[in-house]
Design an enzyme around this catalytic site. Sequence first.
Site, short mmCIF file in Angstrom:
data_model
loop_
_atom_site.label_atom_id
_atom_site.label_comp_id
_atom_site.label_asym_id
_atom_site.label_seq_id
_atom_site.Cartn_x
_atom_site.Cartn_y
_atom_site.Cartn_z
N GLN A 56 -7.61 -2.14 3.88
CA GLN A 56 -6.59 -1.35 3.17
C GLN A 56 -7.18 -0.66 1.94
O GLN A 56 -6.66 0.34 1.47
CB GLN A 56 -5.44 -2.27 2.76
CG GLN A 56 -4.30 -1.59 2.05
CD GLN A 56 -3.08 -2.49 1.96
OE1 GLN A 56 -2.50 -2.85 2.97
NE2 GLN A 56 -2.71 -2.88 0.75
N LYS A 91 -8.43 3.44 1.39
CA LYS A 91 -7.67 4.68 1.20
C LYS A 91 -7.76 5.26 -0.21
O LYS A 91 -7.97 6.46 -0.38
CB LYS A 91 -6.21 4.49 1.60
CG LYS A 91 -6.09 4.43 3.11
CD LYS A 91 -4.74 3.96 3.58
CE LYS A 91 -4.87 3.26 4.91
NZ LYS A 91 -5.51 1.90 4.78
N LYS A 127 -17.53 28.68 -30.88
CA LYS A 127 -17.89 28.04 -29.62
C LYS A 127 -17.07 28.52 -28.44
O LYS A 127 -15.89 28.83 -28.53
CB LYS A 127 -17.70 26.53 -29.73
CG LYS A 127 -18.64 25.90 -30.72
CD LYS A 127 -19.83 25.29 -30.07
CE LYS A 127 -19.43 24.01 -29.38
NZ LYS A 127 -20.61 23.31 -28.89
N ASN A 131 -17.01 26.82 -24.70
CA ASN A 131 -17.63 25.70 -23.99
C ASN A 131 -17.40 25.78 -22.47
O ASN A 131 -16.32 26.14 -22.03
CB ASN A 131 -17.07 24.37 -24.51
CG ASN A 131 -17.43 24.15 -25.97
OD1 ASN A 131 -18.49 24.58 -26.42
ND2 ASN A 131 -16.54 23.49 -26.69
N HIS A 163 -39.83 22.88 -12.83
CA HIS A 163 -39.88 21.99 -14.00
C HIS A 163 -39.06 22.55 -15.16
O HIS A 163 -39.35 22.25 -16.32
CB HIS A 163 -41.33 21.77 -14.47
CG HIS A 163 -42.27 21.42 -13.36
ND1 HIS A 163 -42.54 20.13 -12.98
CD2 HIS A 163 -42.98 22.21 -12.52
CE1 HIS A 163 -43.39 20.14 -11.96
NE2 HIS A 163 -43.67 21.39 -11.66
N ASN A 189 -2.95 -2.32 13.41
CA ASN A 189 -4.41 -2.20 13.29
C ASN A 189 -4.94 -0.92 13.94
O ASN A 189 -5.74 -0.20 13.36
CB ASN A 189 -5.10 -3.43 13.87
CG ASN A 189 -4.70 -4.69 13.12
OD1 ASN A 189 -4.07 -4.61 12.06
ND2 ASN A 189 -5.04 -5.85 13.67
N SER A 205 -13.71 25.31 -29.40
CA SER A 205 -13.83 24.05 -30.13
C SER A 205 -12.77 24.02 -31.21
O SER A 205 -12.42 25.05 -31.78
CB SER A 205 -15.22 23.98 -30.77
OG SER A 205 -15.19 23.13 -31.90
N SER A 237 0.83 -1.21 0.00
CA SER A 237 0.00 0.00 0.00
C SER A 237 0.86 1.26 0.00
O SER A 237 0.35 2.36 -0.03
CB SER A 237 -0.94 0.01 1.22
OG SER A 237 -0.18 -0.12 2.42
N GLU A 260 -18.83 21.27 -16.99
CA GLU A 260 -19.18 19.93 -17.48
C GLU A 260 -18.34 18.85 -16.79
O GLU A 260 -18.86 17.82 -16.37
CB GLU A 260 -18.96 19.85 -18.99
CG GLU A 260 -19.88 20.72 -19.80
CD GLU A 260 -19.40 20.81 -21.23
OE1 GLU A 260 -19.71 19.91 -22.02
OE2 GLU A 260 -18.68 21.77 -21.57
N1 ARG Z 1 -1.55 -1.27 5.16
C1 ARG Z 1 -2.49 -1.73 6.11
C2 ARG Z 1 -3.84 -1.04 5.91
O1 ARG Z 1 -3.87 -0.05 5.24
C3 ARG Z 1 -1.99 -1.44 7.49
C4 ARG Z 1 -2.51 -2.35 8.53
C5 ARG Z 1 -2.04 -3.72 8.31
N2 ARG Z 1 -2.35 -4.56 9.41
C6 ARG Z 1 -2.17 -5.87 9.34
N3 ARG Z 1 -2.45 -6.55 10.37
N4 ARG Z 1 -1.75 -6.43 8.23
O2 ARG Z 1 -4.86 -1.46 6.38
#
Ligand code: ARG
Length: 466
Positions: free
Chosen positions: A324, A327, A285, A287, A158, A112, A279, A25, A292
């Site tokens: 994960q 994100k 034009k 735009n 409307h 965690n 355009s 990640s 948009e």
């Molecule tokens: N990269 C992980 C996430 O975004 C971090 C936490 C990972 N924890 C684990 N027990 N593998 O969730």
Amino acid sequence: MSRQRTWGGRFKEGPAALVQRYTESISFDRALYAQDIAGSKAHAAMLAKVGVLTAAEAAAIASGLDRVKEEIESGHFAWKVEYEDVHMNIESRLIELIGDTGKKLHTGRSRNDQVALDFRLFVSDRLAIWRSALRDLVASLTEQAEKNKELLLPGCTHLQPAQPVALAQHLLAYAWMFKRDHERMADADKRARICPLGAAALAGTTYPLDPAYTARELGMYGVFDNSMDAVSDRDFVAEALFCASLAMAHLSRLCEDIILWANPGFGFIRLPDAYSTGSSIMPQKKNPDVAELMRGKTGRVYGALVSILTLLKGLPMTYNRDLQEDKEPFLNADTTLTLSVEAMSGMIRELLFNGDRMREALARGFLNATELADYLAAKGIPFREAHHTTGSAVAMAEERGVSLEDLSLQELQGISPLIEEDVYTALNPATAVARRNTHGGTGPSPLAAQFTTLRQWLEHEQREPR
Ligand code: ARG
């Protein structure tokens, strides 16, 4: 130093190259580096406060983390995919820099609760940025409304001409929407800024941690209540993305109005050159591409919200690696919303309104029909009947291809003998607007009240943004 993974103790082999690519990640969660470092510094300070670390150890960790931050911000940090994520990249570098003391940082903590904390801080920071951008958008709408206070245009239902309204009323309708978005984000922030650190992997820990201390160090509003909930709760992501989605819905509606108004058939605005494009084939034009694109990009932000809701729906307790995936959709929605709000503020500030075209439009479409009905009702005719009589006046004018006010007094009196010369004043759009002074209406006094409230709010938010 060998690139030993922090969890590598029981493993004989590292992950396959493909698995490394699949599970990493670091390519996106490095965006959370500042929050990760702030969280680790607070954790170390707390560990020293409860006597798990010495003050000297906590100080060494803090200054080591500051150095890591400098390396990252000056572009000298070597992010390594072998270290998987932002947490392990930073921790490994800390250990390289300060040695064995660095290995004590993770005491009483798990990735965690660490990732949950980092992301809460990150989302909260973005909520603050969104809010300040929205405040500026409300300011731009309020300024334009004030500058063009005298202009009237057809108000529609409307998408058909309905009644004359002040341009300011139309623009402020959006100012109120964005103010609500701003407030909704402030409310979501109350739940985002709850500190999960101390939940450890899922069950709490044996170390005598002081989560309230950590939370205070980080300026958070409170502490988690349940360790299992703390590591797996991503409600704050879903809430923030809902706030973002609704703000995009509001932006998209405003885009639609801008696109219509820029169409020569309406011609109510001239798009600023800086916010439109030409355009490649049609020389005439101009735009409304920004509007948009913004309307189009709304879909991404909704997509992010749906991703998160889907991610959460089947998760068993507690942390699962699925999380994960929270994100990237958020990061994408963040960029989209922030840029969109900023672009909208810029575009609004530079819009040029064409009062002549608005006046011409007010003369078509019988926008003053309600005025004639109200005029007759004021003379004692029950409204339903007045409505019907007005309908025949509209039919007569339509047949002749003229407006109501083009009918002669004799013609109008043929429809109702109660009509007198003063009907022409009543039929004037300016009269129609000036007379709508009920609460929240488009008349001058409720509009002035709206300006006052919005101005006070804008000032307050400038002084105390959080
Ligand atoms: N990269 C992980 C996430 O975004 C971090 C936490 C990972 N924890 C684990 N027990 N593998 O969730």
